[in-house]
Design an enzyme around this catalytic site. Structure first.
Site, PDB file in Angstrom:
ATOM      1  N   LYS A 126       0.832  -1.204   0.000  1.00 57.81           N
ATOM      2  CA  LYS A 126       0.000   0.000   0.000  1.00 57.81           C
ATOM      3  C   LYS A 126       0.872   1.262   0.000  1.00 57.81           C
ATOM      4  O   LYS A 126       0.676   2.163  -0.814  1.00 57.81           O
ATOM      5  CB  LYS A 126      -0.915   0.002   1.235  1.00 57.81           C
ATOM      6  CG  LYS A 126      -1.821   1.215   1.275  1.00 57.81           C
ATOM      7  CD  LYS A 126      -2.720   1.206   2.487  1.00 57.81           C
ATOM      8  CE  LYS A 126      -2.042   1.857   3.657  1.00 57.81           C
ATOM      9  NZ  LYS A 126      -2.904   2.118   4.794  1.00 57.81           N
ATOM     10  N   ASP A 145      -6.604   1.446   0.859  1.00 58.75           N
ATOM     11  CA  ASP A 145      -6.676   1.826   2.274  1.00 58.75           C
ATOM     12  C   ASP A 145      -8.038   1.405   2.821  1.00 58.75           C
ATOM     13  O   ASP A 145      -8.798   0.719   2.136  1.00 58.75           O
ATOM     14  CB  ASP A 145      -6.417   3.338   2.438  1.00 58.75           C
ATOM     15  CG  ASP A 145      -7.430   4.173   1.679  1.00 58.75           C
ATOM     16  OD1 ASP A 145      -8.502   3.651   1.305  1.00 58.75           O
ATOM     17  OD2 ASP A 145      -7.167   5.370   1.463  1.00 58.75           O
TER      18      ASP A 145
END
Ligand code: SF4
Length: 217
Positions: A126, A145
């Site tokens: 991420k 997220d």
């Protein structure tokens, strides 16, 4: 009848177009002016509000300019500079570990490949996606997220719970040219309308396109 892949793809495109119209000014939410600052801000942003991160980094980035500055700072001083952020002790250690690796392996510079980034301590896919897309304009994947995960599941764009599975599904549904902006748009919508608790479906621009998976009606 279940939706075909092509139908889901068309729906995903419509969702995206509506979000773009709704949030024309959506942009990346952490302030930074170079890849190192983004790396530090991204580590600080775990379980912390963007506004809190931006408030802390406004001062932090005046004091620490290089990876070496973070790597060699006394831990207590760095902790003190981060004290207004959740989990600041762990995050101070994580920033130091990542910056030491930058100094040892990359001459103090933040690398611009997924492989090298994800080998840095504390940097997962991420964070690497966020750095590549927003600091280097190299789009290799989609930042998943909590907002992207929640909205993608509710909208019926993925049945996965894990970020990697969600990312794969979204990448298959949307063209690469949209991967960078999608998380910005989903975050804006996730904050304003599709909130974790009590999403405001009746006034949502995606209402007719949404499967509302897991949402009480
Ligand atoms: S219709 Fe409801 S569940 Fe679907 S995106 Fe909008 S707020 Fe979220």
């Amino acid at each position: 009848m279940d939706e075909t892949m092509e139908q889901t793809r068309q729906r995903a495109q419509q969702i995206l177009e509506r979000l773009k119209a709704q949030y024309p000014d959506a942009k990346y939410y952490l302030n930074f002016s170079n890849p190192l600052e983004l790396l530090v801000a991204a580590i600080l942003s775990a379980q912390a509000r963007d506004e809190a991160v931006n408030a802390v980094t406004a001062e932090l980035f005046q004091k620490y300019k290089t990876a070496e500055d973070y790597a060699t700072a006394p831990l207590e001083r760095l902790e003190n500079d981060l004290r207004k952020i959740n989990f600041y002790r762990n995050k101070a250690r994580a920033i130091q570990a990542a910056c030491r690796a930058l100094v040892e392996r990359h001459g103090g510079r933040v690398p611009d490949t997924m492989e090298a980034l994800t080998k840095l301590p504390g940097v997962g896919r991420k964070t690497a996606n966020a750095i590549l897309a927003n600091a280097f304009d190299k789009v290799e994947g989609i930042v998943v997220d909590t907002h992207v995960a929640r909205l993608s599941r509710r909208l019926g764009l993925t049945a996965h719970d894990d970020p990697e599975g969600i990312e794969r599904d979204l990448m298959a549904l949307l063209p690469k040219s949209e991967w960078k902006r999608l998380p910005w748009l989903m975050k804006a919508h996730g904050r304003a309308v599709c909130t974790p608790r009590a999403p405001k479906c009746p006034r949502c621009v995606l209402n007719d396109l949404c499967s509302k998976v897991g949402v009480q009606r």
